[in-house]
Design a protein around this motif. Sequence first.
Motif, PDB file in Angstrom:
ATOM      1  N   GLN A 182       0.839  -1.190   0.000  1.00 17.96           N
ATOM      2  CA  GLN A 182       0.000   0.000   0.000  1.00 17.96           C
ATOM      3  C   GLN A 182       0.880   1.247   0.000  1.00 17.96           C
ATOM      4  O   GLN A 182       1.348   1.695   1.040  1.00 17.96           O
ATOM      5  CB  GLN A 182      -0.951  -0.007   1.195  1.00 17.96           C
ATOM      6  CG  GLN A 182      -2.055  -1.046   1.080  1.00 17.96           C
ATOM      7  CD  GLN A 182      -3.168  -0.799   2.086  1.00 17.96           C
ATOM      8  OE1 GLN A 182      -3.234   0.239   2.719  1.00 17.96           O
ATOM      9  NE2 GLN A 182      -4.061  -1.776   2.226  1.00 17.96           N
ATOM     10  N   GLU A 183       1.104   1.771  -1.177  1.00 15.70           N
ATOM     11  CA  GLU A 183       1.930   2.967  -1.368  1.00 15.70           C
ATOM     12  C   GLU A 183       1.077   4.056  -2.000  1.00 15.70           C
ATOM     13  O   GLU A 183       0.360   3.811  -2.967  1.00 15.70           O
ATOM     14  CB  GLU A 183       3.127   2.648  -2.253  1.00 15.70           C
ATOM     15  CG  GLU A 183       4.031   3.848  -2.523  1.00 15.70           C
ATOM     16  CD  GLU A 183       5.251   3.462  -3.345  1.00 15.70           C
ATOM     17  OE1 GLU A 183       6.004   2.575  -2.919  1.00 15.70           O
ATOM     18  OE2 GLU A 183       5.410   4.054  -4.434  1.00 15.70           O
ATOM     19  N   ARG A 184       1.141   5.247  -1.440  1.00 19.00           N
ATOM     20  CA  ARG A 184       0.321   6.351  -1.930  1.00 19.00           C
ATOM     21  C   ARG A 184       1.182   7.593  -2.137  1.00 19.00           C
ATOM     22  O   ARG A 184       2.069   7.878  -1.338  1.00 19.00           O
ATOM     23  CB  ARG A 184      -0.808   6.670  -0.956  1.00 19.00           C
ATOM     24  CG  ARG A 184      -1.797   5.528  -0.768  1.00 19.00           C
ATOM     25  CD  ARG A 184      -2.817   5.886   0.302  1.00 19.00           C
ATOM     26  NE  ARG A 184      -3.823   4.841   0.451  1.00 19.00           N
ATOM     27  CZ  ARG A 184      -3.691   3.793   1.240  1.00 19.00           C
ATOM     28  NH1 ARG A 184      -2.571   3.630   1.932  1.00 19.00           N
ATOM     29  NH2 ARG A 184      -4.652   2.901   1.340  1.00 19.00           N
ATOM     30  N   ASN A 185       0.875   8.341  -3.192  1.00 17.78           N
ATOM     31  CA  ASN A 185       1.532   9.612  -3.444  1.00 17.78           C
ATOM     32  C   ASN A 185       0.750  10.741  -2.781  1.00 17.78           C
ATOM     33  O   ASN A 185      -0.473  10.667  -2.636  1.00 17.78           O
ATOM     34  CB  ASN A 185       1.644   9.878  -4.950  1.00 17.78           C
ATOM     35  CG  ASN A 185       2.572   8.894  -5.626  1.00 17.78           C
ATOM     36  OD1 ASN A 185       3.604   8.515  -5.074  1.00 17.78           O
ATOM     37  ND2 ASN A 185       2.215   8.458  -6.826  1.00 17.78           N
ATOM     38  N   CYS A 186       1.470  11.777  -2.384  1.00 17.84           N
ATOM     39  CA  CYS A 186       0.860  12.894  -1.663  1.00 17.84           C
ATOM     40  C   CYS A 186       1.272  14.216  -2.296  1.00 17.84           C
ATOM     41  O   CYS A 186       2.447  14.413  -2.650  1.00 17.84           O
ATOM     42  CB  CYS A 186       1.295  12.858  -0.201  1.00 17.84           C
ATOM     43  SG  CYS A 186       0.959  14.365   0.709  1.00 17.84           S
ATOM     44  N   LYS A 187       0.309  15.125  -2.447  1.00 18.47           N
ATOM     45  CA  LYS A 187       0.581  16.517  -2.817  1.00 18.47           C
ATOM     46  C   LYS A 187       0.099  17.393  -1.668  1.00 18.47           C
ATOM     47  O   LYS A 187      -1.055  17.308  -1.263  1.00 18.47           O
ATOM     48  CB  LYS A 187      -0.140  16.902  -4.109  1.00 18.47           C
ATOM     49  CG  LYS A 187       0.463  16.281  -5.357  1.00 18.47           C
ATOM     50  CD  LYS A 187      -0.202  16.834  -6.617  1.00 18.47           C
ATOM     51  CE  LYS A 187       0.481  16.276  -7.868  1.00 18.47           C
ATOM     52  NZ  LYS A 187      -0.134  16.827  -9.115  1.00 18.47           N
ATOM     53  N   ASN A 188       1.008  18.226  -1.144  1.00 18.83           N
ATOM     54  CA  ASN A 188       0.674  19.052   0.010  1.00 18.83           C
ATOM     55  C   ASN A 188       0.316  20.455  -0.463  1.00 18.83           C
ATOM     56  O   ASN A 188       1.182  21.243  -0.832  1.00 18.83           O
ATOM     57  CB  ASN A 188       1.856  19.098   0.986  1.00 18.83           C
ATOM     58  CG  ASN A 188       1.399  19.236   2.416  1.00 18.83           C
ATOM     59  OD1 ASN A 188       0.227  19.082   2.718  1.00 18.83           O
ATOM     60  ND2 ASN A 188       2.325  19.523   3.306  1.00 18.83           N
ATOM     61  N   LYS A 189      -0.981  20.776  -0.469  1.00 19.17           N
ATOM     62  CA  LYS A 189      -1.467  22.080  -0.923  1.00 19.17           C
ATOM     63  C   LYS A 189      -1.611  22.999   0.280  1.00 19.17           C
ATOM     64  O   LYS A 189      -1.986  22.561   1.366  1.00 19.17           O
ATOM     65  CB  LYS A 189      -2.812  21.910  -1.630  1.00 19.17           C
ATOM     66  CG  LYS A 189      -2.760  20.911  -2.783  1.00 19.17           C
ATOM     67  CD  LYS A 189      -4.142  20.614  -3.337  1.00 19.17           C
ATOM     68  CE  LYS A 189      -4.076  19.542  -4.417  1.00 19.17           C
ATOM     69  NZ  LYS A 189      -5.424  19.202  -4.950  1.00 19.17           N
ATOM     70  N   SER A 190      -1.315  24.301   0.068  1.00 19.61           N
ATOM     71  CA  SER A 190      -1.273  25.208   1.216  1.00 19.61           C
ATOM     72  C   SER A 190      -1.885  26.569   0.916  1.00 19.61           C
ATOM     73  O   SER A 190      -1.747  27.092  -0.192  1.00 19.61           O
ATOM     74  CB  SER A 190       0.179  25.431   1.667  1.00 19.61           C
ATOM     75  OG  SER A 190       0.804  24.238   2.043  1.00 19.61           O
ATOM     76  N   TRP A 191      -2.525  27.116   1.950  1.00 14.47           N
ATOM     77  CA  TRP A 191      -2.822  28.537   2.009  1.00 14.47           C
ATOM     78  C   TRP A 191      -1.726  29.185   2.837  1.00 14.47           C
ATOM     79  O   TRP A 191      -1.323  28.643   3.876  1.00 14.47           O
ATOM     80  CB  TRP A 191      -4.181  28.788   2.661  1.00 14.47           C
ATOM     81  CG  TRP A 191      -5.342  28.425   1.794  1.00 14.47           C
ATOM     82  CD1 TRP A 191      -6.071  27.268   1.821  1.00 14.47           C
ATOM     83  CD2 TRP A 191      -5.931  29.232   0.763  1.00 14.47           C
ATOM     84  NE1 TRP A 191      -7.065  27.292   0.868  1.00 14.47           N
ATOM     85  CE2 TRP A 191      -7.000  28.492   0.203  1.00 14.47           C
ATOM     86  CE3 TRP A 191      -5.655  30.504   0.246  1.00 14.47           C
ATOM     87  CZ2 TRP A 191      -7.792  28.986  -0.833  1.00 14.47           C
ATOM     88  CZ3 TRP A 191      -6.439  30.993  -0.783  1.00 14.47           C
ATOM     89  CH2 TRP A 191      -7.495  30.245  -1.312  1.00 14.47           C
ATOM     90  N   GLN A 192      -1.243  30.346   2.363  1.00 15.95           N
ATOM     91  CA  GLN A 192      -0.183  31.050   3.084  1.00 15.95           C
ATOM     92  C   GLN A 192      -0.624  32.493   3.344  1.00 15.95           C
ATOM     93  O   GLN A 192      -1.115  33.178   2.438  1.00 15.95           O
ATOM     94  CB  GLN A 192       1.117  31.041   2.275  1.00 15.95           C
ATOM     95  CG  GLN A 192       1.674  29.640   2.047  1.00 15.95           C
ATOM     96  CD  GLN A 192       2.961  29.659   1.242  1.00 15.95           C
ATOM     97  OE1 GLN A 192       3.006  30.185   0.135  1.00 15.95           O
ATOM     98  NE2 GLN A 192       4.008  29.083   1.798  1.00 15.95           N
ATOM     99  N   PHE A 193      -0.442  32.934   4.592  1.00 13.11           N
ATOM    100  CA  PHE A 193      -0.808  34.295   4.989  1.00 13.11           C
ATOM    101  C   PHE A 193       0.429  34.933   5.611  1.00 13.11           C
ATOM    102  O   PHE A 193       0.984  34.392   6.582  1.00 13.11           O
ATOM    103  CB  PHE A 193      -1.968  34.275   5.973  1.00 13.11           C
ATOM    104  CG  PHE A 193      -3.181  33.547   5.442  1.00 13.11           C
ATOM    105  CD1 PHE A 193      -4.102  34.212   4.642  1.00 13.11           C
ATOM    106  CD2 PHE A 193      -3.399  32.213   5.738  1.00 13.11           C
ATOM    107  CE1 PHE A 193      -5.202  33.546   4.137  1.00 13.11           C
ATOM    108  CE2 PHE A 193      -4.509  31.538   5.239  1.00 13.11           C
ATOM    109  CZ  PHE A 193      -5.406  32.217   4.427  1.00 13.11           C
ATOM    110  N   GLY A 194       0.870  36.062   5.048  1.00 14.61           N
ATOM    111  CA  GLY A 194       2.125  36.634   5.497  1.00 14.61           C
ATOM    112  C   GLY A 194       2.119  38.135   5.618  1.00 14.61           C
ATOM    113  O   GLY A 194       1.220  38.838   5.142  1.00 14.61           O
ATOM    114  N   ALA A 195       3.162  38.630   6.261  1.00 14.30           N
ATOM    115  CA  ALA A 195       3.405  40.075   6.399  1.00 14.30           C
ATOM    116  C   ALA A 195       4.867  40.329   6.099  1.00 14.30           C
ATOM    117  O   ALA A 195       5.743  39.541   6.478  1.00 14.30           O
ATOM    118  CB  ALA A 195       3.056  40.548   7.812  1.00 14.30           C
ATOM    119  N   ALA A 196       5.143  41.427   5.386  1.00 12.28           N
ATOM    120  CA  ALA A 196       6.519  41.794   5.030  1.00 12.28           C
ATOM    121  C   ALA A 196       6.771  43.228   5.430  1.00 12.28           C
ATOM    122  O   ALA A 196       5.878  44.087   5.355  1.00 12.28           O
ATOM    123  CB  ALA A 196       6.740  41.614   3.533  1.00 12.28           C
TER     124      ALA A 196
END
Length: 199
Positions: A182-196
């Motif tokens: 049992q092998e599975r591929n993963c894609k890690n999707k993200s929301w990013q909130f930042g300050a500069a």
Amino acid sequence: LIMKKILSTFLVAIALMLAAPANAQLIKFGVKGGVNDSKPSFNGNLTGQNYTGFFFGPTAELKIPFVGFGLDGALLYSQKGIDTERGDLKTVQQKEIEIPVNLKYTIGNSLAGIFFFAGPQFAYNMDRHVDDNMHNYTFDAANLSFNFGIGFKLFKHVQLSGNYNLPVNNTATYVDKIAEGQERNCKNKSWQFGAAWFF
């Protein structure tokens, strides 16, 4: 090939920034930090949960000779995660060095404005293998993704932004040691909130 293209894009952007005359105020340097809210997507019947991490690092912005347009780049340490709520190894931290290069379009004046941005992001995974007696995660050495976002500019120095980060290639491979094969591929999707903050 993809790696070379992204690195070439980043190096060209940095070269343009360094070549810009300081007295023309075409380039600004600063620092950036924020929060990642990531959620893995697996093939098969395994589901992922949201994981909250952070990012920080130096950033730079370059105006280009088209009204409202510019480039920005950064070198960020970023912590994301894969949470499956499965077994002892239910949460795995993903530690990356990220290099985003975005094309930005700004509407506004020197005091305040709104901007839209998009561009590629290249990332190096710092930990390649994480496992226990039941599970194993193997992170790809490098990942390509794309950012799509919006932000606000205040008083020349402050920028607040939010973006969605969509991976192109797989983030990691998950193996269940108990259920052989049992092998599975993963894609890690993200929301990013930042300050500069720009100097």
